[in-house]
Enzyme design. Structure first.
Site, short mmCIF file in Angstrom:
data_model
loop_
_atom_site.label_atom_id
_atom_site.label_comp_id
_atom_site.label_asym_id
_atom_site.label_seq_id
_atom_site.Cartn_x
_atom_site.Cartn_y
_atom_site.Cartn_z
N ASP A 229 -2.54 6.01 -4.64
CA ASP A 229 -1.43 5.88 -3.70
C ASP A 229 -1.51 7.14 -2.80
O ASP A 229 -2.16 8.13 -3.17
CB ASP A 229 -0.12 5.85 -4.51
N ASP B 224 1.48 8.62 -0.28
CA ASP B 224 2.72 9.41 -0.25
C ASP B 224 3.18 9.79 -1.65
O ASP B 224 3.41 8.91 -2.49
CB ASP B 224 3.85 8.60 0.42
#
Ligand code: M1P
Length: 243
Positions: free
Chosen positions: A8, A10
């Site tokens: 991922d 953020d």
């Protein structure tokens, strides 16, 4: 068995909506050059390009954006799903934004993306300080979770998650990043996937893929709190491999 890494962005490789730090960038660029890496994000491609340098993005094997509704390889889009959201769902989102007791609205409150709708009371145009202020308020008020549970009751054919700090991602049921497992396995049959994410808890946007991987013993999901945890985990992995 071919080892694949998926990250991922953020909260996992960067602070939310910020650029990767120069120190971690150097480490992670080396890691991407010597491993097979995919990125998996709820954000869209332009936002990821602001946060990570072209060198990292193009060396990744692929970038799944909009929760898996798009796959990019370098600057080429490999696929894109699209969906028209019902007017009633958009109106319910507008009503949530208009009636929230939070006093500030900064602009861009409903952002249609391929295969998803991103909605935010404070708005995507919030500055970093405005984003942080809303996030702190919302952690107590929990208005996103309240809205998500009423939305899902009214629109059971949709899924919603409070992935980031200020917004809600809404997708048609089943259009989550869980699709990443099958997409990667199409490219690398029999591989093992290790996924790093910071939002694997209830309603988190890394949860669908983490849950999907948990169904298979060869895959794993590692939950982190910040990119510093990711960095530490990759360093210890390198030590193990070198020993
Ligand atoms: O990648 C995580 C999330 O990042 C942003 O969330 P927020 O602006 O709320 O911090 C959004 O791009 C969101 O869609 C995405 O899931």
């Amino acid at each position: 068995m071919k080892k694949i890494f998926a990250f991922d962005v953020d909260g996992t490789l960067t602070m939310p909506r910020q650029r990767i730090t120069p120190e971690f960038e150097k480490f992670f660029a080396d890691f991407v050059n010597s491993n097979t890496v995919y990125l998996v994000t709820g954000s869209d491609y332009p936002k990821i390009s602001e946060q990570l340098p072209t060198g990292i993005i193009t060396f990744c094997e692929g970038v799944f954006t909009c929760s898996g509704a798009e796959l990019w390889k370098g600057n080429d889009r490999i696929y894109q799903k699209s969906h028209t959201f019902p007017k009633r769902l958009v109106e319910a989102s507008e009503h949530f934004i208009d009636t929230s007791p939070y006093p500030l609205r900064c602009g861009t409150h409903i952002e249609p993306r391929p295969g998803m709708l991103n909605i935010s009371v404070v708005g995507r145009d919030a500055t970093l300080a405005q984003r942080k202020a809303y996030h702190a308020w919302e952690q107590v008020a929990q208005e996103r979770l309240t809205f998500v549970s009423s939305l899902l009751k009214e629109f059971p054919e949709y899924e919603a998650s409070t992935g980031g700090e200020i917004s809600i991602d809404i997708v048609p049921k089943g259009w989550t990043n869980a699709v990443v497992r099958t997409e990667i396995e199409k490219q690398y049959p029999g591989c093992s996937i290790t996924f790093y994410g910071d939002k694997m808890g209830p309603n988190g946007n890394d949860k669908p893929l983490a849950d999907e991987l948990a169904r298979f013993p060869q895959h794993s999901a590692i939950s982190v709190e910040t990119f510093l945890d990711t960095w530490k985990s990759l360093l210890s992995l390198q030590e193990v491999l070198a020993a």
